[in-house]
Design a protein around this motif. Structure first.
Motif, PDB file in Angstrom:
ATOM      1  N   LYS A 175       0.832  -1.362   0.062  1.00 19.93           N
ATOM      2  CA  LYS A 175       0.120  -0.072  -0.063  1.00 19.93           C
ATOM      3  C   LYS A 175       0.817   1.332  -0.169  1.00 19.93           C
ATOM      4  O   LYS A 175       0.540   2.104  -0.520  1.00 19.93           O
ATOM      5  CB  LYS A 175      -0.905   0.070   1.286  1.00 19.93           C
ATOM      6  N   ASP A 178       2.783   1.759  -3.241  1.00 13.55           N
ATOM      7  CA  ASP A 178       1.654   2.279  -4.241  1.00 13.55           C
ATOM      8  C   ASP A 178       1.756   3.807  -3.869  1.00 13.55           C
ATOM      9  O   ASP A 178       1.478   4.347  -4.889  1.00 13.55           O
ATOM     10  CB  ASP A 178       0.471   1.259  -4.102  1.00 13.55           C
ATOM     11  N   SER A 179       1.279   4.124  -2.801  1.00 11.43           N
ATOM     12  CA  SER A 179       1.061   5.659  -2.560  1.00 11.43           C
ATOM     13  C   SER A 179       2.286   6.390  -2.877  1.00 11.43           C
ATOM     14  O   SER A 179       2.012   7.567  -3.168  1.00 11.43           O
ATOM     15  CB  SER A 179       0.415   5.557  -1.119  1.00 11.43           C
ATOM     16  N   LYS A 181       4.260   5.872  -5.092  1.00 12.18           N
ATOM     17  CA  LYS A 181       4.519   5.914  -6.720  1.00 12.18           C
ATOM     18  C   LYS A 181       3.579   7.122  -7.049  1.00 12.18           C
ATOM     19  O   LYS A 181       4.081   7.740  -8.038  1.00 12.18           O
ATOM     20  CB  LYS A 181       4.099   4.532  -7.153  1.00 12.18           C
ATOM     21  N   LYS A 182       2.121   6.893  -6.519  1.00 11.38           N
ATOM     22  CA  LYS A 182       1.377   8.215  -6.811  1.00 11.38           C
ATOM     23  C   LYS A 182       2.028   9.370  -6.520  1.00 11.38           C
ATOM     24  O   LYS A 182       1.483  10.448  -7.226  1.00 11.38           O
ATOM     25  CB  LYS A 182       0.014   7.971  -6.077  1.00 11.38           C
ATOM     26  N   HIS A 206       2.608  -8.779  -5.279  1.00 10.36           N
ATOM     27  CA  HIS A 206       2.307  -7.189  -5.044  1.00 10.36           C
ATOM     28  C   HIS A 206       3.254  -6.294  -5.900  1.00 10.36           C
ATOM     29  O   HIS A 206       2.661  -5.271  -6.467  1.00 10.36           O
ATOM     30  CB  HIS A 206       2.443  -7.074  -3.592  1.00 10.36           C
ATOM     31  N   LYS A 209       1.845  -6.212  -9.342  1.00  7.96           N
ATOM     32  CA  LYS A 209       0.475  -5.467  -9.433  1.00  7.96           C
ATOM     33  C   LYS A 209       0.761  -3.943  -9.474  1.00  7.96           C
ATOM     34  O   LYS A 209       0.222  -3.241 -10.296  1.00  7.96           O
ATOM     35  CB  LYS A 209      -0.166  -5.741  -8.269  1.00  7.96           C
ATOM     36  N   ILE A 210       1.949  -3.452  -8.762  1.00  6.20           N
ATOM     37  CA  ILE A 210       1.861  -2.013  -8.592  1.00  6.20           C
ATOM     38  C   ILE A 210       2.989  -1.626  -9.413  1.00  6.20           C
ATOM     39  O   ILE A 210       3.376  -0.359  -9.351  1.00  6.20           O
ATOM     40  CB  ILE A 210       1.996  -1.731  -7.176  1.00  6.20           C
ATOM     41  N   TYR A 334      -5.279  -1.597  -2.248  1.00  8.07           N
ATOM     42  CA  TYR A 334      -3.956  -0.932  -1.908  1.00  8.07           C
ATOM     43  C   TYR A 334      -4.318   0.562  -1.649  1.00  8.07           C
ATOM     44  O   TYR A 334      -3.566   1.312  -0.969  1.00  8.07           O
ATOM     45  CB  TYR A 334      -3.454  -0.756  -3.437  1.00  8.07           C
TER      46      TYR A 334
END
Ligand SMILES: Nc1nc2c(ncn2[C@@H]2O[C@H](COP(=O)(O)OP(=O)(O)O)[C@@H](O)[C@H]2O)c(=O)[nH]1
Ligand SMILES: [Mg+2]
Length: 351
Positions: A175, A178-179, A181-182, A206, A209-210, A334
């Motif tokens: 998670k 992913d955040s 990366k954003k 994981h 996926k991300i 995520y």
């Protein structure tokens, strides 16, 4: 979560205000002396006889001017407080607030309300506000992980995650990656849980996926060297951040604690985050305390807040370790992680 508190303070204050009520004394009426004109003396002087007639006996109703709007005030005595605070303490404990934290909250509440006068109609909201104030002081202001990573000049920024088995470390790392990366922060994950079956596959899945690189070795290999290799990879590829996943170890197991101490020594993390389940109450406090003792944690993430109806763990774990809660995990997706926000948390408690 803490809905009980709202009700409790409500019916508690109702009981107190029924018990003791101070009606503010109306102001004394200004007594005007009746005057009479004495022709012989050519002046006015007090008419003492008339005054005697007009002055009612003290204690009779007309002695004081009756004011229409009574101001009811309530004072909470120490005895009253003791009775209700016992009940309140029980409720806090039932809702996963650690004993020492419940005691502190009650002590502070006592200082704020015992022998103080409250307007009857405001007592409920005032006590709630005071309670809110106490909770706000207990919770430590979190730091912003993305900001810390951006501020570090010599990359990578290394984050070590610790905690016992099954609390959600691997999921939370995905998670966070992913955040980040954003937020345009690149990261690499170190699969340093070389112990649990399928853990490497789980984190790799994981990663795929991300879209984040996962550095791994074989099962049973030295987790510290996985972390070390991930840092090397990040340096070489100019990656901002290394997230180190570790095997869930019981905080009571000396060998496993030694192992995480070694990982910490070798990888020299910029921040060490303890991950615990918000639903486990006192246990999670003990876990956090012991990880804090062995490697010194900097922040806390509480997972499974979506299935926690109590809310007391968040209140206690930060207070006991004196470390901030950074995020709450709120589900298995995520995106289901939220930065810990004190005000929002207090609102959720129902206060
Ligand atoms: N409901 C809920 N489940 C979670 C959350 N975080 C993790 N989980 C679940 O908890 C289980 C254990 O997670 P895992 O990441 O493997 O834990 P680890 O052993 O600490 O690495 C998995 O089934 C996750 O989907 C959360 O915030 N809410
Ligand atoms: Mg794991």
């Amino acid at each position: 979560m803490f809905k009980f508190l709202k009700e409790k303070i409500g019916n508690w204050t109702e009981k107190i205000s029924k018990k003791e009520e101070i009606v503010e004394e109306p102001k004394k009426k200004e007594i005007k002396l009746p005057m009479k004109f004495e022709p012989g003396l050519q002046k006015y002087e007090p008419d003492l006889e008339k005054l005697k007639e007009e002055t009612p006996e003290p204690g009779t109703e007309s002695f004081f001017r009756k004011i229409k709007t009574k101001i009811s005030k309530v004072k909470i005595s120490e005895k009253d407080f003791e009775i209700y605070s016992e009940e309140l303490k029980g409720l806090l404990l039932e809702n996963n607030v650690a004993y020492e934290v419940a005691e502190k909250m009650i002590k502070e509440l006592k200082e704020k309300i015992v022998e103080k006068e409250f307007l009857k109609k405001e007592i409920e909201s005032e006590i709630k506000d005071l309670f809110k104030e106490i909770i706000e002081e207990i919770l430590i202001e979190p730091y912003d992980l993305a900001k810390k990573i951006n501020e570090k000049k010599e990359k990578p920024y290394v984050v070590l995650f610790c905690g016992i088995n099954g609390t959600g470390k691997t999921t939370t790392i995905a998670k966070i990656a992913d955040s980040l990366k954003k937020e345009k922060i690149s990261s690499v994950i170190a699969a340093a849980d070389t112990f649990r079956a399928a853990s490497i596959e789980q984190i790799k899945e994981h990663g795929e996926k991300i879209g984040i690189k996962v550095i791994s070795h074989e099962y049973g290999s030295d987790p510290a060297s996985v972390g070390f290799d991930a840092i090397k990879y990040a340096k070489k590829n100019l990656i901002d951040c290394v997230l180190i996943d570790t095997a869930g170890r019981m905080h009571t197991s000396k060998n496993l604690i030694k192992e995480i101490e070694k990982i910490s020594k070798v990888t020299k993390p910029d921040t060490k985050i303890f991950i615990g389940e918000s639903i486990t109450g006192n246990d999670v406090i003990e876990q956090a305390r012991s990880f804090n003792f062995s490697i010194g944690i900097d922040g806390i993430i509480l997972t499974k807040a979506d299935i926690d109806e109590k809310g007391g763990t968040a209140l206690s774990v930060g207070y006991v370790t004196k470390k901030p809660i950074l995020y709450l995990g709120t589900g298995q997706l995520y995106a289901e992680i939220e930065p810990f926000d004190k005000k929002r948390f207090i609102k959720k408690l129902g206060l």
